[in-house]
Design an enzyme around this catalytic site. Structure first.
Site, PDB file in Angstrom:
ATOM      1  N   GLU A  94      62.396  54.776  57.715  1.00 58.26           N
ATOM      2  CA  GLU A  94      63.384  54.792  55.961  1.00 58.26           C
ATOM      3  C   GLU A  94      63.324  56.429  55.689  1.00 58.26           C
ATOM      4  O   GLU A  94      63.485  56.197  54.198  1.00 58.26           O
ATOM      5  CB  GLU A  94      62.830  53.909  54.635  1.00 58.26           C
ATOM      6  CG  GLU A  94      62.443  52.831  55.598  1.00 58.26           C
ATOM      7  CD  GLU A  94      62.112  51.527  54.276  1.00 58.26           C
ATOM      8  OE1 GLU A  94      61.134  52.481  53.307  1.00 58.26           O
ATOM      9  OE2 GLU A  94      61.365  50.321  54.703  1.00 58.26           O
ATOM     10  N   ASN A 126      63.010  54.016  62.910  1.00 59.46           N
ATOM     11  CA  ASN A 126      63.164  52.050  61.864  1.00 59.46           C
ATOM     12  C   ASN A 126      63.748  52.704  60.641  1.00 59.46           C
ATOM     13  O   ASN A 126      63.711  53.122  60.265  1.00 59.46           O
ATOM     14  CB  ASN A 126      61.827  51.870  61.880  1.00 59.46           C
ATOM     15  CG  ASN A 126      61.475  49.797  61.685  1.00 59.46           C
ATOM     16  OD1 ASN A 126      62.338  49.535  61.805  1.00 59.46           O
ATOM     17  ND2 ASN A 126      60.646  49.650  60.677  1.00 59.46           N
ATOM     18  N   HIS A 134      66.018  42.940  57.526  1.00 65.44           N
ATOM     19  CA  HIS A 134      66.005  41.515  55.428  1.00 65.44           C
ATOM     20  C   HIS A 134      66.842  42.097  54.726  1.00 65.44           C
ATOM     21  O   HIS A 134      67.854  42.752  54.657  1.00 65.44           O
ATOM     22  CB  HIS A 134      65.324  43.341  55.133  1.00 65.44           C
ATOM     23  CG  HIS A 134      63.654  43.290  55.481  1.00 65.44           C
ATOM     24  ND1 HIS A 134      63.171  42.296  54.948  1.00 65.44           N
ATOM     25  CD2 HIS A 134      63.628  44.492  55.889  1.00 65.44           C
ATOM     26  CE1 HIS A 134      61.526  42.959  55.992  1.00 65.44           C
ATOM     27  NE2 HIS A 134      61.844  44.716  56.269  1.00 65.44           N
ATOM     28  N   GLU A 138      62.102  43.629  61.598  1.00 66.59           N
ATOM     29  CA  GLU A 138      61.749  42.717  60.542  1.00 66.59           C
ATOM     30  C   GLU A 138      62.574  41.753  59.948  1.00 66.59           C
ATOM     31  O   GLU A 138      62.227  41.738  58.652  1.00 66.59           O
ATOM     32  CB  GLU A 138      61.129  44.056  59.331  1.00 66.59           C
ATOM     33  CG  GLU A 138      60.269  45.126  59.539  1.00 66.59           C
ATOM     34  CD  GLU A 138      59.875  46.506  58.435  1.00 66.59           C
ATOM     35  OE1 GLU A 138      60.469  45.981  57.164  1.00 66.59           O
ATOM     36  OE2 GLU A 138      59.655  47.230  58.734  1.00 66.59           O
ATOM     37  N   ASP A 152      64.016  38.836  58.160  1.00 69.32           N
ATOM     38  CA  ASP A 152      63.645  37.929  56.916  1.00 69.32           C
ATOM     39  C   ASP A 152      65.209  37.453  56.335  1.00 69.32           C
ATOM     40  O   ASP A 152      66.036  38.292  56.679  1.00 69.32           O
ATOM     41  CB  ASP A 152      62.233  37.950  56.201  1.00 69.32           C
ATOM     42  CG  ASP A 152      62.627  38.845  56.101  1.00 69.32           C
ATOM     43  OD1 ASP A 152      63.340  39.906  55.560  1.00 69.32           O
ATOM     44  OD2 ASP A 152      61.536  39.426  54.982  1.00 69.32           O
TER      45      ASP A 152
HETATM   46  C1  XIL Z   1      55.880  45.710  53.558  1.00 75.99           C
HETATM   47  C2  XIL Z   1      54.740  44.487  53.383  1.00 75.99           C
HETATM   48  O1  XIL Z   1      55.325  43.014  53.373  1.00 75.99           O
HETATM   49  C3  XIL Z   1      54.177  44.359  51.893  1.00 75.99           C
HETATM   50  O2  XIL Z   1      52.985  43.422  52.244  1.00 75.99           O
HETATM   51  C4  XIL Z   1      54.026  45.454  51.332  1.00 75.99           C
HETATM   52  O3  XIL Z   1      53.420  45.940  49.694  1.00 75.99           O
HETATM   53  C5  XIL Z   1      54.701  46.279  51.489  1.00 75.99           C
HETATM   54  O4  XIL Z   1      55.609  46.925  52.570  1.00 75.99           O
HETATM   55  N1  XIL Z   1      59.831  48.195  54.924  1.00 75.99           N
HETATM   56  C6  XIL Z   1      59.051  48.204  56.133  1.00 75.99           C
HETATM   57  C7  XIL Z   1      57.523  47.474  56.027  1.00 75.99           C
HETATM   58  O5  XIL Z   1      58.918  49.267  56.772  1.00 75.99           O
HETATM   59  O6  XIL Z   1      56.443  48.129  56.163  1.00 75.99           O
HETATM   60  C8  XIL Z   1      57.860  46.808  54.672  1.00 75.99           C
HETATM   61  O7  XIL Z   1      56.598  45.866  54.420  1.00 75.99           O
HETATM   62  C9  XIL Z   1      58.274  46.413  54.368  1.00 75.99           C
HETATM   63  C10 XIL Z   1      60.110  46.935  53.926  1.00 75.99           C
END
Ligand code: XIL
Length: 388
Positions: free
Chosen positions: A165, A208, A245, A273, A275
């Site tokens: 990020e 990422n 996401h 990641e 969802d």
């Molecule tokens: C999130 C986790 O799922 C949570 O448990 C934590 O509180 C915050 O981070 N981008 C990422 C992940 O790269 O590491 C993040 O994970 C979600 C967004």
């Protein structure tokens, strides 16, 4: 002959035999022999040389339902929080690998692959790092962190999210402010990747980020320019992780184009990641299909197992409900991977044929198309055990 090519040819002849057997076996669905289908996400993804993973929280491993689904369905694991800086180096030079080791050791014992997440990120960064004011100090601290964490897991991590990020939201296409950016300038990302390559030359090194799924977004363009520049100048980078996401609509229309355009730069792409708010089956199918259609899309990770495990729990974005039951999105994903959901496995042949026809054929089997970036190799062709 290149051993990977040999493997490819042997696999092709085995598949040929299976196909012939299917033709000769009365009652077998045409074109998709049962032997070439699997009943879980990981096993089905492996049929096209891909992995299917999930984020795992160490604190949930004692929950039997959670652990049962984890071991049944997934052949790759990402520590949800346990390998982040605030856990691994909470104070300077003092490393804590307990929770990360728990996840890594458990995965390794079960033949699941590991993604490393993450080494350099502005978030979940301990205060002692963000309050550094001197560039030389920060450079030393960053390099030491990368080297020490990567050494701990050396040889066991397939892909590391080296930098997470780093790009800003919105229209700038530039890096976001952070202690790394502010003190070290644009070059901090390159520095991190070079250090990472020296630490574990066998791990694939990924950049990422989120909101880089839409090809038309300035942020996507910024990351694409960076990767092109790295490849042109020989800065070590092997993969781009797209977090994915998504909101209720799922991926943007250009998602597959984005995956292809990154892949065309000579890197793997991974959905890291995933969802989707409310987990529409169509939205999940569209996401998985985009990956299946791109040979260098090497795997998919969902960000949690049950809705209740999700960091977005109120949006019910995952593949299993709070009771651990498969949701409709689960069946959509399995079908799009080329598998047959259990509910239809024993259905009449006509139903199964209709389902097979609508699922679309996994268009780009990775093993055949792109042997050198095969699932079972790491950056420098270090062999990995099969996860099928
Ligand atoms: C999130 C986790 O799922 C949570 O448990 C934590 O509180 C915050 O981070 N981008 C990422 C992940 O790269 O590491 C993040 O994970 C979600 C967004």
């Amino acid at each position: 002959m290149n051993p990977l090519k040999r493997l490819g040819r042997r696999r092709a002849s085995v598949l040929g035999l299976l196909a012939t057997a299917a033709l000769l076996t009365p009652g077998t669905a045409t074109g998709a022999p049962d032997a070439d289908r699997a009943g879980t996400l990981g096993a089905q993804a492996a049929q096209s040389g891909r992995y299917f993973g999930t984020a795992v929280a160490a604190g949930r491993l004692g929950d039997g339902t959670y652990a049962g689904i984890l071991d049944r369905e997934f052949n790759s694991v990402t520590a949800e929080n346990e390998m982040k800086w605030d856990t691994t180096e909470p104070s300077r030079g003092s490393f804590n690998f307990g929770p990360g080791d728990q996840i890594a050791g458990r995965a390794q014992a079960r033949g699941q692959r590991l993604r490393g997440h993450t080494l350099v990120w502005h978030s979940q960064l301990p205060g002692w790092v963000s309050s550094i004011r001197d560039a030389n100090t920060l450079r030393g601290v960053m390099n030491n962190h990368i080297t020490t964490v990567m050494n701990r897991y050396k040889g066991r991590i397939h892909s590391w999210d080296v930098v997470n990020e780093a790009f800003a939201d919105g229209g700038s296409g530039q890096h976001r402010p952070s202690v790394f950016q502010n003190l070290l300038g644009d070059g901090f990302i390159e520095q991190a990747f070079r250090t990472a390559r020296s630490a574990d030359p066998g791990a694939k090194l990924c950049y990422n980020d989120y909101n880089i799924e839409d090809w038309n977004a300035a942020k996507t363009q910024g990351v694409h320019r960076m990767v092109r520049d790295f490849k042109a100048r020989g800065v070590p980078i092997d993969c781009v992780g797209l977090q994915a996401h998504f909101g209720t609509g799922g991926p943007p229309a250009s998602f597959q184009t984005t995956l292809s355009n990154f892949a065309a730069l000579g890197v793997d792409v991974q959905i890291t990641e995933l969802d989707i708010a409310q987990a529409s089956p169509n939205a999940y199918a569209n996401t998985v299909r985009a990956c299946m259609n791109v040979a260098r899309c090497t795997g998919i990770t969902v960000w949690g197992i049950r809705d209740s495990d999700s960091w977005r729990a109120s949006e019910n974005p995952l593949l299993f409900d709070r009771g651990g039951n498969k949701k409709p999105a689960y069946n959509a994903v399995l079908t799009t991977l080329g598998g047959t959901p259990a509910t239809t496995r024993n259905a009449p042949t006509a139903t199964r044929n209709a389902l097979a026809a609508t699922s679309g054929n996994p268009a780009a089997p990775r093993s055949a198309v792109n042997a050198e970036s095969n699932l079972f190799t790491r950056a420098n062709n270090v062999s990995f055990p099969s996860v099928a």
